[in-house]
Design a protein around this motif. Sequence first.
Motif, PDB file in Angstrom:
ATOM      1  N   TRP A 179       3.721  11.072  -5.789  1.00  0.00           N
ATOM      2  CA  TRP A 179       5.020  11.877  -5.895  1.00  0.00           C
ATOM      3  C   TRP A 179       5.417  12.129  -7.149  1.00  0.00           C
ATOM      4  O   TRP A 179       6.018  10.950  -7.659  1.00  0.00           O
ATOM      5  CB  TRP A 179       6.049  11.162  -4.797  1.00  0.00           C
ATOM      6  N   VAL A 180       5.506  13.220  -7.615  1.00  0.00           N
ATOM      7  CA  VAL A 180       5.866  13.780  -9.056  1.00  0.00           C
ATOM      8  C   VAL A 180       7.213  14.032  -8.809  1.00  0.00           C
ATOM      9  O   VAL A 180       7.470  15.112  -8.080  1.00  0.00           O
ATOM     10  CB  VAL A 180       5.017  14.615  -9.636  1.00  0.00           C
ATOM     11  N   GLU A 181       8.358  13.478  -9.386  1.00  0.00           N
ATOM     12  CA  GLU A 181       9.636  13.865  -9.348  1.00  0.00           C
ATOM     13  C   GLU A 181       9.943  14.427 -10.965  1.00  0.00           C
ATOM     14  O   GLU A 181       9.728  13.506 -11.903  1.00  0.00           O
ATOM     15  CB  GLU A 181      10.685  12.761  -9.249  1.00  0.00           C
ATOM     16  N   PHE A 182      10.486  15.678 -10.987  1.00  0.00           N
ATOM     17  CA  PHE A 182      10.625  16.218 -12.237  1.00  0.00           C
ATOM     18  C   PHE A 182      11.839  16.957 -12.549  1.00  0.00           C
ATOM     19  O   PHE A 182      12.438  17.241 -11.420  1.00  0.00           O
ATOM     20  CB  PHE A 182       9.414  17.324 -12.161  1.00  0.00           C
ATOM     21  N   ASP A 183      12.297  16.638 -13.649  1.00  0.00           N
ATOM     22  CA  ASP A 183      13.962  17.233 -13.857  1.00  0.00           C
ATOM     23  C   ASP A 183      13.776  18.804 -14.283  1.00  0.00           C
ATOM     24  O   ASP A 183      14.956  19.303 -14.426  1.00  0.00           O
ATOM     25  CB  ASP A 183      14.673  16.254 -14.719  1.00  0.00           C
ATOM     26  N   ILE A 213      -6.384  13.703  -2.916  1.00  0.00           N
ATOM     27  CA  ILE A 213      -5.358  12.777  -2.890  1.00  0.00           C
ATOM     28  C   ILE A 213      -4.290  13.458  -1.943  1.00  0.00           C
ATOM     29  O   ILE A 213      -4.289  14.565  -2.059  1.00  0.00           O
ATOM     30  CB  ILE A 213      -4.723  12.296  -3.805  1.00  0.00           C
ATOM     31  N   SER A 214      -3.243  12.486  -1.473  1.00  0.00           N
ATOM     32  CA  SER A 214      -2.125  12.901  -0.928  1.00  0.00           C
ATOM     33  C   SER A 214      -0.948  13.291  -2.016  1.00  0.00           C
ATOM     34  O   SER A 214      -0.883  11.984  -2.683  1.00  0.00           O
ATOM     35  CB  SER A 214      -1.480  12.229   0.260  1.00  0.00           C
ATOM     36  N   TRP A 215      -0.495  14.294  -2.520  1.00  0.00           N
ATOM     37  CA  TRP A 215       0.571  14.262  -3.483  1.00  0.00           C
ATOM     38  C   TRP A 215       1.541  15.430  -3.331  1.00  0.00           C
ATOM     39  O   TRP A 215       1.388  16.633  -2.424  1.00  0.00           O
ATOM     40  CB  TRP A 215      -0.236  14.224  -4.960  1.00  0.00           C
ATOM     41  N   LYS A 216       2.838  15.284  -3.764  1.00  0.00           N
ATOM     42  CA  LYS A 216       3.559  16.402  -4.044  1.00  0.00           C
ATOM     43  C   LYS A 216       4.431  16.295  -5.296  1.00  0.00           C
ATOM     44  O   LYS A 216       4.455  15.210  -6.072  1.00  0.00           O
ATOM     45  CB  LYS A 216       4.606  16.208  -2.665  1.00  0.00           C
ATOM     46  N   ILE A 217       5.293  17.511  -5.546  1.00  0.00           N
ATOM     47  CA  ILE A 217       6.052  17.540  -6.641  1.00  0.00           C
ATOM     48  C   ILE A 217       7.271  18.007  -6.261  1.00  0.00           C
ATOM     49  O   ILE A 217       7.526  18.857  -5.408  1.00  0.00           O
ATOM     50  CB  ILE A 217       5.417  18.148  -7.907  1.00  0.00           C
ATOM     51  N   SER A 218       8.378  17.454  -6.639  1.00  0.00           N
ATOM     52  CA  SER A 218       9.779  17.744  -6.419  1.00  0.00           C
ATOM     53  C   SER A 218      10.625  17.559  -7.675  1.00  0.00           C
ATOM     54  O   SER A 218      10.466  17.153  -8.534  1.00  0.00           O
ATOM     55  CB  SER A 218      10.232  17.287  -5.191  1.00  0.00           C
ATOM     56  N   HIS A 219      11.760  18.518  -7.384  1.00  0.00           N
ATOM     57  CA  HIS A 219      12.638  18.581  -8.417  1.00  0.00           C
ATOM     58  C   HIS A 219      13.844  17.184  -8.444  1.00  0.00           C
ATOM     59  O   HIS A 219      14.137  16.827  -7.312  1.00  0.00           O
ATOM     60  CB  HIS A 219      13.466  19.704  -8.417  1.00  0.00           C
ATOM     61  N   ASN A 220      14.265  16.466  -9.441  1.00  0.00           N
ATOM     62  CA  ASN A 220      15.016  15.365  -9.726  1.00  0.00           C
ATOM     63  C   ASN A 220      15.826  15.889 -10.797  1.00  0.00           C
ATOM     64  O   ASN A 220      15.370  16.212 -11.973  1.00  0.00           O
ATOM     65  CB  ASN A 220      14.487  14.132  -9.626  1.00  0.00           C
ATOM     66  N   PHE A 221      17.200  15.459 -10.423  1.00  0.00           N
ATOM     67  CA  PHE A 221      18.145  15.781 -11.562  1.00  0.00           C
ATOM     68  C   PHE A 221      17.716  14.950 -12.668  1.00  0.00           C
ATOM     69  O   PHE A 221      17.543  13.674 -12.580  1.00  0.00           O
ATOM     70  CB  PHE A 221      19.733  15.863 -11.282  1.00  0.00           C
ATOM     71  N   ARG A 222      17.949  15.237 -13.964  1.00  0.00           N
ATOM     72  CA  ARG A 222      17.844  14.685 -15.131  1.00  0.00           C
ATOM     73  C   ARG A 222      18.634  12.927 -14.962  1.00  0.00           C
ATOM     74  O   ARG A 222      18.001  12.397 -15.443  1.00  0.00           O
ATOM     75  CB  ARG A 222      18.258  15.198 -16.535  1.00  0.00           C
ATOM     76  N   GLY A 255      18.767  11.451 -12.742  1.00  0.00           N
ATOM     77  CA  GLY A 255      18.095  10.533 -11.803  1.00  0.00           C
ATOM     78  C   GLY A 255      16.708   9.839 -12.377  1.00  0.00           C
ATOM     79  O   GLY A 255      16.013   9.333 -11.882  1.00  0.00           O
ATOM     80  N   ASN A 256      16.442  10.330 -13.682  1.00  0.00           N
ATOM     81  CA  ASN A 256      15.432   9.774 -14.493  1.00  0.00           C
ATOM     82  C   ASN A 256      15.741   9.625 -15.666  1.00  0.00           C
ATOM     83  O   ASN A 256      15.240  10.143 -16.861  1.00  0.00           O
ATOM     84  CB  ASN A 256      14.068  10.886 -14.282  1.00  0.00           C
ATOM     85  N   SER A 257      16.635   8.390 -15.948  1.00  0.00           N
ATOM     86  CA  SER A 257      17.060   8.207 -17.389  1.00  0.00           C
ATOM     87  C   SER A 257      16.140   7.303 -18.075  1.00  0.00           C
ATOM     88  O   SER A 257      16.130   7.491 -19.283  1.00  0.00           O
ATOM     89  CB  SER A 257      18.409   6.851 -17.161  1.00  0.00           C
ATOM     90  N   ILE A 258      15.042   6.942 -17.514  1.00  0.00           N
ATOM     91  CA  ILE A 258      13.905   6.212 -18.377  1.00  0.00           C
ATOM     92  C   ILE A 258      13.003   7.413 -19.023  1.00  0.00           C
ATOM     93  O   ILE A 258      12.703   7.000 -20.243  1.00  0.00           O
ATOM     94  CB  ILE A 258      13.001   5.262 -17.408  1.00  0.00           C
ATOM     95  N   ALA A 259      12.821   8.233 -18.186  1.00  0.00           N
ATOM     96  CA  ALA A 259      12.032   9.326 -18.901  1.00  0.00           C
ATOM     97  C   ALA A 259      12.681  10.144 -19.784  1.00  0.00           C
ATOM     98  O   ALA A 259      12.157  10.446 -21.120  1.00  0.00           O
ATOM     99  CB  ALA A 259      11.453  10.623 -17.769  1.00  0.00           C
ATOM    100  N   ASP A 260      13.871  10.352 -19.599  1.00  0.00           N
ATOM    101  CA  ASP A 260      15.065  10.990 -20.629  1.00  0.00           C
ATOM    102  C   ASP A 260      14.987  10.096 -21.953  1.00  0.00           C
ATOM    103  O   ASP A 260      14.844  10.711 -23.012  1.00  0.00           O
ATOM    104  CB  ASP A 260      16.364  11.147 -20.084  1.00  0.00           C
ATOM    105  N   TYR A 261      15.042   8.863 -21.829  1.00  0.00           N
ATOM    106  CA  TYR A 261      15.035   7.861 -22.864  1.00  0.00           C
ATOM    107  C   TYR A 261      13.808   7.954 -23.712  1.00  0.00           C
ATOM    108  O   TYR A 261      14.011   8.090 -24.949  1.00  0.00           O
ATOM    109  CB  TYR A 261      15.279   6.406 -22.424  1.00  0.00           C
ATOM    110  N   LEU A 262      12.821   7.921 -22.903  1.00  0.00           N
ATOM    111  CA  LEU A 262      11.600   8.031 -23.707  1.00  0.00           C
ATOM    112  C   LEU A 262      11.253   9.264 -24.599  1.00  0.00           C
ATOM    113  O   LEU A 262      10.671   9.491 -25.700  1.00  0.00           O
ATOM    114  CB  LEU A 262      10.308   7.650 -22.858  1.00  0.00           C
ATOM    115  N   ALA A 263      11.658  10.339 -23.888  1.00  0.00           N
ATOM    116  CA  ALA A 263      11.561  11.641 -24.580  1.00  0.00           C
ATOM    117  C   ALA A 263      12.397  11.792 -25.773  1.00  0.00           C
ATOM    118  O   ALA A 263      12.025  12.128 -26.904  1.00  0.00           O
ATOM    119  CB  ALA A 263      11.909  12.908 -23.587  1.00  0.00           C
ATOM    120  N   ARG A 264      13.630  11.295 -25.805  1.00  0.00           N
ATOM    121  CA  ARG A 264      14.541  11.098 -26.836  1.00  0.00           C
ATOM    122  C   ARG A 264      13.864  10.325 -27.909  1.00  0.00           C
ATOM    123  O   ARG A 264      14.016  10.657 -29.255  1.00  0.00           O
ATOM    124  CB  ARG A 264      16.007  10.882 -26.371  1.00  0.00           C
ATOM    125  N   ASP A 265      13.473   9.087 -27.436  1.00  0.00           N
ATOM    126  CA  ASP A 265      12.944   8.329 -28.606  1.00  0.00           C
ATOM    127  C   ASP A 265      11.865   8.896 -29.333  1.00  0.00           C
ATOM    128  O   ASP A 265      11.611   8.732 -30.384  1.00  0.00           O
ATOM    129  CB  ASP A 265      12.781   6.904 -27.752  1.00  0.00           C
TER     130      ASP A 265
END
Length: 127
Positions: free
Chosen positions: A37-41, A72-81, A83-93
């Motif tokens: 399950w891919v969650e994307f901002d 495989i079984s997979w899906k992609i959905s939207h998640n507000f920024r 909701g994904n502080s870790i990805a936001d931190y890594l991108a800024r870093d």
Amino acid sequence: MGTSKKYMGITGIFEAEVEGLMEGLLRAKAMNITCLWVEFDSSSVVLAIQQRKIPWYALQRWMHLNPFLDSISWKISHNFREGNSIADYLARDAAKTGISGDNAVLPSHILDLLQRDLDGRLPFQFY
């Protein structure tokens, strides 16, 4: 699991988001993930993938990934920024340091966010 960050220099947000998706899907394939399950901002990336409108610069990798995704079984959905502080931190870093890498050492406030997520507690703040 682990973390990953990639310095991309000067690039557009959409391109960077698509690159992150492709890298993540390639990692999932390498790890033999069977349920994903891919969650994307980025709602524009989610919509592009759902409508199969893959940008030209990612099309070759997408075609390479298609047999894996079909198996495989997979899906992609939207998640507000927020909701994904870790990805936001890594991108800024990566943008600040200019350094790419795997398994970054995360600061305590990010580890706290990860633990909250693992515990099923929402990271949202209400004012």
